[in-house]
Scaffold this active site. Sequence first.
Site, short mmCIF file in Angstrom:
data_model
loop_
_atom_site.label_atom_id
_atom_site.label_comp_id
_atom_site.label_asym_id
_atom_site.label_seq_id
_atom_site.Cartn_x
_atom_site.Cartn_y
_atom_site.Cartn_z
N HIS A 133 3.54 11.44 1.27
CA HIS A 133 3.02 11.60 -0.09
C HIS A 133 3.91 11.35 -1.12
O HIS A 133 4.77 12.24 -1.41
CB HIS A 133 2.30 12.95 -0.13
N TYR A 163 3.74 14.36 -7.56
CA TYR A 163 4.29 15.33 -6.86
C TYR A 163 5.94 14.91 -6.69
O TYR A 163 6.21 14.21 -7.16
CB TYR A 163 3.59 15.60 -5.26
N ARG A 165 2.28 6.67 0.59
CA ARG A 165 1.19 6.64 -0.44
C ARG A 165 1.88 6.66 -1.97
O ARG A 165 2.80 7.56 -2.23
CB ARG A 165 0.25 7.92 -0.69
#
Length: 346
Positions: A149, A154, A202
């Site tokens: 991710h 994030y 991603r």
Amino acid sequence: MSYSESVQPLFHPFTLGNLTLSNRIVMAPMTRNLSPNGVPGSDVAAYYRRRAENNVGLIVTEGTVVNHADASNQEDVPFFYGKESLDSWANVVSEVHKAGGKIIPQIWHMGARGNVNDYSESEVVEIVNAFAQAASEAKRIGFDGIEIHGAHGYLIDQFFWEKTNERTDRYGGSLVARTRFAEEIVKACRDAVGPDFTIVLRISQWKGIDYSAKLAKTPDELKQFLKPLVDAGVDIFHCSTRRFWEPEFEGSELNLAGWVKQITGKPTITVGSIGLDGDFMALFTEGKGATNAGIEGLVQKFENDEFDLVAIGRALLVDPEWATKIREGRLDDLVPFTPEALKTLY
């Protein structure tokens, strides 16, 4: 041509190396906070199995956190470390495989401090190693690959973005330098799993705090950004957008997945409000529901070779049979995305 005939291209097989999928439908990763003490129970296994039984070619699990003290600040998010959690994930894999599906975990570090500038270089190395350990465990317990991710603000994305990364060491500075943290994570994961295990990354331009943000403002900048990640060993890019139909740059109809595929030659996954008649962020921030929308435009982009796989999020979250119903043209049977439907999370 009937609706069911028009969508058949999405149900053609896909093969990349050792990974073969029965079709192009991907279940997007969606956090549910339903794994008490970080352990996914039998209900989680049943949840994913139902999608595998209903024509989802590849399942990407909800975000699972790596073994680092600052990786999560949310309760009941599943861990991807520790015997109990990993044994439970092995059961999830088994159930999905019994149903004929393929599944990869999304491995995740939230960056709970919210400031990448506070991490020492030694701690950065610890986090890189935590990702590599998670990748190794994923292969050991039978997953079909991993997704890292690197989107949505994030930790990895905090390193990518100039507005959050003010580091003056080798992990900060230019656009290319800001990719170094992700590059090292991908390389470490590749070393841990070998050359034939699929690694998905991603990425997104938008952030949770800024929907209009751009890591790369031009195709040339996007090329600079992607090259180190390709060289590190990414096999597939999962390109997250709010609305899949919107062009990424002026002068071209290509969305982000289309541009990434054109630049890198790598397969891409497109995602963003597919199957819904509204922007997915408004479904949450404004408490709105959404009715089901046709996907003819998506199929046209797919047939134009803009991307290879399509990830379905909220529509598949509330309706485990979404892919089957689309394939069979049973549009009247689709479950609308509403706050009431969302509460089931089944």
